[in-house]
Design an enzyme around this catalytic site. Sequence first.
Site, PDB file in Angstrom:
ATOM      1  N   LYS A   1       0.883  -1.179   0.000  1.00  0.00           N
ATOM      2  CA  LYS A   1       0.000   0.000   0.000  1.00  0.00           C
ATOM      3  C   LYS A   1       0.914   1.219   0.000  1.00  0.00           C
ATOM      4  O   LYS A   1       1.453   1.619   1.034  1.00  0.00           O
ATOM      5  CB  LYS A   1      -0.881  -0.010   1.261  1.00  0.00           C
TER       6      LYS A   1
ATOM      7  N   GLU B   1       9.686   1.433  10.763  1.00  0.00           N
ATOM      8  CA  GLU B   1      10.734   2.406  10.455  1.00  0.00           C
ATOM      9  C   GLU B   1      10.108   3.778  10.587  1.00  0.00           C
ATOM     10  O   GLU B   1       9.334   4.202   9.730  1.00  0.00           O
ATOM     11  CB  GLU B   1      11.222   2.225   9.015  1.00  0.00           C
TER      12      GLU B   1
ATOM     13  N   GLU C   1      10.586  16.492  15.132  1.00  0.00           N
ATOM     14  CA  GLU C   1      10.882  16.183  13.743  1.00  0.00           C
ATOM     15  C   GLU C   1      10.108  17.135  12.827  1.00  0.00           C
ATOM     16  O   GLU C   1       8.883  17.213  12.898  1.00  0.00           O
ATOM     17  CB  GLU C   1      10.487  14.745  13.421  1.00  0.00           C
TER      18      GLU C   1
ATOM     19  N   CYS D   1      14.001  10.212   6.545  1.00  0.00           N
ATOM     20  CA  CYS D   1      13.855   9.777   7.940  1.00  0.00           C
ATOM     21  C   CYS D   1      15.133  10.024   8.721  1.00  0.00           C
ATOM     22  O   CYS D   1      15.077  10.455   9.864  1.00  0.00           O
ATOM     23  CB  CYS D   1      13.448   8.316   7.993  1.00  0.00           C
TER      24      CYS D   1
HETATM   25  P1  NAP Z   1       2.320   8.551   7.495  1.00  0.00           P
HETATM   26  O1  NAP Z   1       1.190   9.465   7.525  1.00  0.00           O
HETATM   27  O2  NAP Z   1       2.642   7.735   8.673  1.00  0.00           O
HETATM   28  O3  NAP Z   1       2.085   7.643   6.198  1.00  0.00           O
HETATM   29  C1  NAP Z   1       2.874   6.525   5.886  1.00  0.00           C
HETATM   30  C2  NAP Z   1       1.998   5.486   5.210  1.00  0.00           C
HETATM   31  O4  NAP Z   1       1.014   5.011   6.137  1.00  0.00           O
HETATM   32  C3  NAP Z   1       1.228   6.016   4.019  1.00  0.00           C
HETATM   33  O5  NAP Z   1       1.140   5.000   3.036  1.00  0.00           O
HETATM   34  C4  NAP Z   1      -0.129   6.291   4.627  1.00  0.00           C
HETATM   35  O6  NAP Z   1      -1.183   6.355   3.719  1.00  0.00           O
HETATM   36  C5  NAP Z   1      -0.272   5.130   5.563  1.00  0.00           C
HETATM   37  N1  NAP Z   1      -1.287   5.330   6.595  1.00  0.00           N
HETATM   38  C6  NAP Z   1      -1.782   6.496   7.093  1.00  0.00           C
HETATM   39  N2  NAP Z   1      -2.730   6.252   8.031  1.00  0.00           N
HETATM   40  C7  NAP Z   1      -2.840   4.908   8.132  1.00  0.00           C
HETATM   41  C8  NAP Z   1      -3.627   4.039   8.932  1.00  0.00           C
HETATM   42  N3  NAP Z   1      -4.518   4.515   9.806  1.00  0.00           N
HETATM   43  N4  NAP Z   1      -3.476   2.712   8.782  1.00  0.00           N
HETATM   44  C9  NAP Z   1      -2.582   2.211   7.917  1.00  0.00           C
HETATM   45  N5  NAP Z   1      -1.819   2.976   7.127  1.00  0.00           N
HETATM   46  C10 NAP Z   1      -1.924   4.315   7.230  1.00  0.00           C
HETATM   47  O7  NAP Z   1       3.680   9.261   7.190  1.00  0.00           O
HETATM   48  P2  NAP Z   1       3.911  10.448   6.194  1.00  0.00           P
HETATM   49  O8  NAP Z   1       3.436  11.700   6.807  1.00  0.00           O
HETATM   50  O9  NAP Z   1       3.301  10.051   4.906  1.00  0.00           O
HETATM   51  O10 NAP Z   1       5.525  10.401   6.123  1.00  0.00           O
HETATM   52  C11 NAP Z   1       6.375  11.152   6.955  1.00  0.00           C
HETATM   53  C12 NAP Z   1       6.831  10.396   8.198  1.00  0.00           C
HETATM   54  O11 NAP Z   1       7.395   9.137   7.862  1.00  0.00           O
HETATM   55  C13 NAP Z   1       7.909  11.101   8.966  1.00  0.00           C
HETATM   56  O12 NAP Z   1       7.602  11.059  10.332  1.00  0.00           O
HETATM   57  C14 NAP Z   1       9.182  10.307   8.694  1.00  0.00           C
HETATM   58  O13 NAP Z   1      10.152  10.371   9.675  1.00  0.00           O
HETATM   59  C15 NAP Z   1       8.669   8.950   8.518  1.00  0.00           C
HETATM   60  N6  NAP Z   1       9.555   8.166   7.629  1.00  0.00           N
HETATM   61  C16 NAP Z   1      10.418   7.262   8.174  1.00  0.00           C
HETATM   62  C17 NAP Z   1      11.273   6.525   7.360  1.00  0.00           C
HETATM   63  C18 NAP Z   1      12.221   5.495   7.928  1.00  0.00           C
HETATM   64  O14 NAP Z   1      12.793   4.742   7.195  1.00  0.00           O
HETATM   65  N7  NAP Z   1      12.434   5.420   9.212  1.00  0.00           N
HETATM   66  C19 NAP Z   1      11.243   6.714   5.991  1.00  0.00           C
HETATM   67  C20 NAP Z   1      10.372   7.649   5.471  1.00  0.00           C
HETATM   68  C21 NAP Z   1       9.520   8.364   6.298  1.00  0.00           C
HETATM   69  P3  NAP Z   1      -1.604   7.817   3.095  1.00  0.00           P
HETATM   70  O15 NAP Z   1      -0.528   8.118   2.133  1.00  0.00           O
HETATM   71  O16 NAP Z   1      -2.902   7.609   2.448  1.00  0.00           O
HETATM   72  O17 NAP Z   1      -1.620   8.775   4.238  1.00  0.00           O
END
Ligand code: NAP
Length: 482
Positions: A171, A246, A378, A280
């Site tokens: 997804k 992650e 962050e 990240c």
């Molecule tokens: P996010 O909102 O957590 O989204 C990540 C993924 O989860 C997306 O595919 C999102 O779908 C999905 N998602 C959202 N709500 C969900 C739910 N209730 N149930 C299941 N899946 C769900 O993160 P983001 O704002 O897109 O990305 C930024 C964050 O990711 C930052 O905090 C960053 O640090 C972290 N990150 C960490 C790494 C690492 O390797 N450690 C790498 C990249 C990013 P939608 O797109 O539809 O919202």
Amino acid sequence: MTDLTAPIYINGSQRDPGGWIDSIDPATGKAFAKVARGTAADIDAAVAAASAAQPAWDALGPARRGELLQKLADALGANEAELARIEAQDAGKPVFEAVDDVQTAAAYFRFYGEAVDKFYNDKIPLEGGFGLTDRIPHGVTGHITPWNYPVMLLARTVAPALAMGNAVILKPAEETSLSSVYTARLATQVGFPDGVFNVVPGLGEEAGAALSGHPGIDHISFTGSREVGKLIMHASADVMRPLTLELGGKSPSVVFDDVDVELIAPKLRTALLWNNGQTCNAQSRILVSKKVHGHLLEALEAEFSKLEIAPGLEDKDLASLVSKQQYERVASYIEIGRAEGQRIVTGGRRPKHLDQGYFLEPTIFDVTDPGSRIANEEIFGPVLSVARFEDEEQAIRVANGTPFDLAAAVWTQDIDRAFRVAGQLRAGQVYVNNWSIGTGVNLPFGGIRNSGFGREKGIAALAEYSALKTTVVRVTGGVGGR
Ligand code: NAP
Ligand code: MG
């Protein structure tokens, strides 16, 4: 012609969903592509397809699976230019960075394709027999990815999962789903069996929640925010299933006074500004000895202010942020920094020549209050906080002082100090006199505490995407367990 839709992709063929989501070009703020709005029923269909396909995929054996992964690496290479342009527009990054993402994605499929038939286990001698250990696939694995490195991060988790004999359901983030469906189509073209690599784009709360709560998923890998990570963990508890998280970071560089400031300033710049700080393990904080604090700020200001900002497809130094939401989030942190009384050294505004799209100048704050929000939370954008320290003990304490432990670096020419400090920095990855060489596919990567758990990359990921099984054999009359 480039296909700018991300339909649902199950069982080796695409299907139109009940509804579509507009995908926005962050350089203009306007819709440029369509992404399927997958539902719980689509996830059910993907789970059925993956469950049916997985036993034969496992039975194919590591060498044959590995060959297919390497063919997919070749196909990504052959389509690099087109895929990189799609990614550059979709995620808002310069083309040269998107090319790097596609090459790294290919490197993951190649690395795990080559490694998997060399990843074997032990024979344990026992009195009257022996034990054997073996790595078996979890079964059907779920993969939820974020928008910052769409094709690269899908490869990071999907490649080792496929290599170990799992069938996958991905997804992708709703903002950036094009490259995920593109990659799954390539997998079919190079000969992956139907049902082994499925993609259900859609909203997190709909397709993502349906995937993470599905009892037919045997392992889930999530890359994204801490908030959603917690939801995934709860959902996994209900169906009693292992997971890899992650999450984010607030990763520091600790800079001592014996460095060559001019030499390291460009490296410190890139450590944050690659992908506009939306990484990240971005180096979003610098802690610098008070003796070179002024010199380093000057050098960083020069580095930041010379960068050219333009739409991703124009391929300059920096592009837009990924979305309106992310733009507003980062802009609000710049306001928080101002309100906290921290001094802006450079940046802090929308670039004058770009009046549409989600562009922000790269920004440096000279932080005097180590407890300030911009130095501890962050931001996930092009905002650097630079704070000074008095001595080594204070530097380590502040470096370890946020709830995150993803990455950290120490910069010094004193070898004892380098190892002493590196040994005390609490993070999943620590760098000595570098940041960006830590991106190789062969280096285990992941967080501690609020940055998550489980390891991606390297051979460690093959263990993550499999379960250890021990078989014990009695040999009547055997000698030395044989
Ligand atoms: P996010 O909102 O957590 O989204 C990540 C993924 O989860 C997306 O595919 C999102 O779908 C999905 N998602 C959202 N709500 C969900 C739910 N209730 N149930 C299941 N899946 C769900 O993160 P983001 O704002 O897109 O990305 C930024 C964050 O990711 C930052 O905090 C960053 O640090 C972290 N990150 C960490 C790494 C690492 O390797 N450690 C790498 C990249 C990013 P939608 O797109 O539809 O919202
Ligand atoms: Mg999101």
